[in-house]
Scaffold this motif. Structure first.
Motif, PDB file in Angstrom:
ATOM      1  N   ILE A  94       0.816  -1.175   0.027  1.00 54.62           N
ATOM      2  CA  ILE A  94       0.161  -0.007   0.059  1.00 54.62           C
ATOM      3  C   ILE A  94       0.914   1.159  -0.123  1.00 54.62           C
ATOM      4  CG2 ILE A  94      -1.507   1.327   1.471  1.00 54.62           C
ATOM      5  CD1 ILE A  94      -3.023  -1.310   2.382  1.00 54.62           C
ATOM      6  N   LEU A  95       2.038   1.216   0.755  1.00 52.47           N
ATOM      7  CA  LEU A  95       2.799   2.345   0.809  1.00 52.47           C
ATOM      8  C   LEU A  95       3.512   2.545  -0.515  1.00 52.47           C
ATOM      9  CD1 LEU A  95       4.370   1.655   4.244  1.00 52.47           C
ATOM     10  CD2 LEU A  95       2.783   3.784   3.788  1.00 52.47           C
ATOM     11  N   GLN A  96       3.851   1.577  -1.085  1.00 57.01           N
ATOM     12  CA  GLN A  96       4.585   1.663  -2.512  1.00 57.01           C
ATOM     13  C   GLN A  96       3.567   2.112  -3.507  1.00 57.01           C
ATOM     14  OE1 GLN A  96       6.041  -2.464  -2.652  1.00 57.01           O
ATOM     15  NE2 GLN A  96       8.244  -1.579  -1.775  1.00 57.01           N
ATOM     16  N   ALA A  97       2.290   1.545  -3.409  1.00 62.07           N
ATOM     17  CA  ALA A  97       1.403   2.151  -4.522  1.00 62.07           C
ATOM     18  C   ALA A  97       0.828   3.655  -4.053  1.00 62.07           C
ATOM     19  CB  ALA A  97      -0.011   1.328  -4.308  1.00 62.07           C
ATOM     20  N   ALA A  98       1.035   3.805  -2.979  1.00 60.91           N
ATOM     21  CA  ALA A  98       0.814   5.302  -2.756  1.00 60.91           C
ATOM     22  C   ALA A  98       1.923   6.489  -2.817  1.00 60.91           C
ATOM     23  CB  ALA A  98       0.177   5.400  -1.164  1.00 60.91           C
ATOM     24  N   LYS A  99       2.986   5.913  -3.326  1.00 62.13           N
ATOM     25  CA  LYS A  99       4.454   6.503  -3.327  1.00 62.13           C
ATOM     26  C   LYS A  99       5.007   7.120  -1.784  1.00 62.13           C
ATOM     27  CE  LYS A  99       4.397   6.010  -7.946  1.00 62.13           C
ATOM     28  NZ  LYS A  99       4.880   4.573  -8.444  1.00 62.13           N
ATOM     29  N   LEU A 100       4.604   6.334  -0.822  1.00 60.27           N
ATOM     30  CA  LEU A 100       4.626   6.878   0.520  1.00 60.27           C
ATOM     31  C   LEU A 100       6.006   6.469   1.117  1.00 60.27           C
ATOM     32  CD1 LEU A 100       1.340   7.523   1.974  1.00 60.27           C
ATOM     33  CD2 LEU A 100       2.939   9.395   1.030  1.00 60.27           C
ATOM     34  N   SER A 101       6.594   5.212   0.409  1.00 58.92           N
ATOM     35  CA  SER A 101       7.693   4.515   1.094  1.00 58.92           C
ATOM     36  C   SER A 101       8.685   5.422   1.547  1.00 58.92           C
ATOM     37  CB  SER A 101       8.245   3.355   0.179  1.00 58.92           C
ATOM     38  OG  SER A 101       7.096   2.362   0.203  1.00 58.92           O
ATOM     39  N   ARG A 102       9.104   6.314   0.581  1.00 59.32           N
ATOM     40  CA  ARG A 102      10.452   7.215   0.721  1.00 59.32           C
ATOM     41  C   ARG A 102      10.121   8.058   1.802  1.00 59.32           C
ATOM     42  NH1 ARG A 102      12.350  10.604  -4.341  1.00 59.32           N
ATOM     43  NH2 ARG A 102      13.852  11.756  -2.879  1.00 59.32           N
ATOM     44  N   LEU A 103       8.882   8.309   2.175  1.00 55.41           N
ATOM     45  CA  LEU A 103       8.829   9.491   3.173  1.00 55.41           C
ATOM     46  C   LEU A 103       8.564   8.789   4.635  1.00 55.41           C
ATOM     47  CD1 LEU A 103       7.651  12.185   4.238  1.00 55.41           C
ATOM     48  CD2 LEU A 103       5.300  11.650   3.766  1.00 55.41           C
ATOM     49  N   LEU A 104       7.905   7.429   4.576  1.00 55.04           N
ATOM     50  CA  LEU A 104       7.699   6.992   5.846  1.00 55.04           C
ATOM     51  C   LEU A 104       8.602   5.820   6.186  1.00 55.04           C
ATOM     52  CD1 LEU A 104       3.980   6.736   5.511  1.00 55.04           C
ATOM     53  CD2 LEU A 104       5.183   8.310   6.975  1.00 55.04           C
ATOM     54  N   CYS A 105       9.390   5.366   5.312  1.00 52.25           N
ATOM     55  CA  CYS A 105      10.256   3.714   5.531  1.00 52.25           C
ATOM     56  C   CYS A 105      11.713   4.341   5.719  1.00 52.25           C
ATOM     57  CB  CYS A 105       9.848   2.994   4.438  1.00 52.25           C
ATOM     58  SG  CYS A 105       8.303   2.334   4.113  1.00 52.25           S
ATOM     59  N   PRO A 106      12.501   3.655   6.593  1.00 46.81           N
ATOM     60  CA  PRO A 106      13.665   4.030   6.861  1.00 46.81           C
ATOM     61  C   PRO A 106      14.611   3.333   5.722  1.00 46.81           C
ATOM     62  CG  PRO A 106      13.247   2.185   8.315  1.00 46.81           C
ATOM     63  CD  PRO A 106      11.989   2.831   7.610  1.00 46.81           C
ATOM     64  N   PRO A 107      15.525   4.166   5.091  1.00 47.27           N
ATOM     65  CA  PRO A 107      16.517   3.538   4.226  1.00 47.27           C
ATOM     66  C   PRO A 107      17.233   2.327   4.583  1.00 47.27           C
ATOM     67  CG  PRO A 107      17.538   5.805   5.177  1.00 47.27           C
ATOM     68  CD  PRO A 107      16.092   5.502   5.871  1.00 47.27           C
ATOM     69  N   GLU A 108      17.356   1.551   3.461  1.00 51.10           N
ATOM     70  CA  GLU A 108      17.977   0.117   3.918  1.00 51.10           C
ATOM     71  C   GLU A 108      19.253   0.113   3.835  1.00 51.10           C
ATOM     72  OE1 GLU A 108      15.777  -3.056   1.872  1.00 51.10           O
ATOM     73  OE2 GLU A 108      13.952  -2.099   2.359  1.00 51.10           O
TER      74      GLU A 108
END
Length: 108
Positions: A94-108
């Protein structure tokens, strides 16, 4: 969990990192509980990082995504980093589809 809420919120306040654990359903109705927890955590001037553990989130809709984004932006206004941790695959999609991964997920 308060009253008839479908979302349980637990705050673990550390020195510079605070953790907010969510369990249940995150949507427009329950979003206020996340907002309250983030507001409470950000009152501590020592907090520099907030981790929102979403491992037990069973449901998240557009209202929940909006609440997560608003929490991250509120933290950023105070120069505090807010990230989601323990993200299960359905929410990750869901986060990836909404393009929110960059904002909400820590960098790997």
């Amino acid at each position: 969990m308060s009253g008839n809420s479908r979302l349980a919120v637990l705050v673990l306040d550390g020195h510079s990192t605070a953790q907010i654990l969510l369990a249940g359903e995150l949507d427009q109705v329950t979003a206020v509980e996340l907002e309250d927890a983030v507001t409470w955590v950000l009152r501590d001037p020592q907090v520099q990082h907030v981790e929102v553990d979403v491992a037990l989130v069973e449901f998240c809709d557009a209202g929940g995504l909006s609440a997560l984004m608003a929490a991250a932006l509120r933290a950023a206004d105070r120069h505090v980093l807010l990230n989601l941790v323990q993200i299960r695959l359905p929410l990750q999609r869901i986060l990836q589809a909404a393009k929110l991964s960059r904002l909400l997920c820590p960098p790997e």
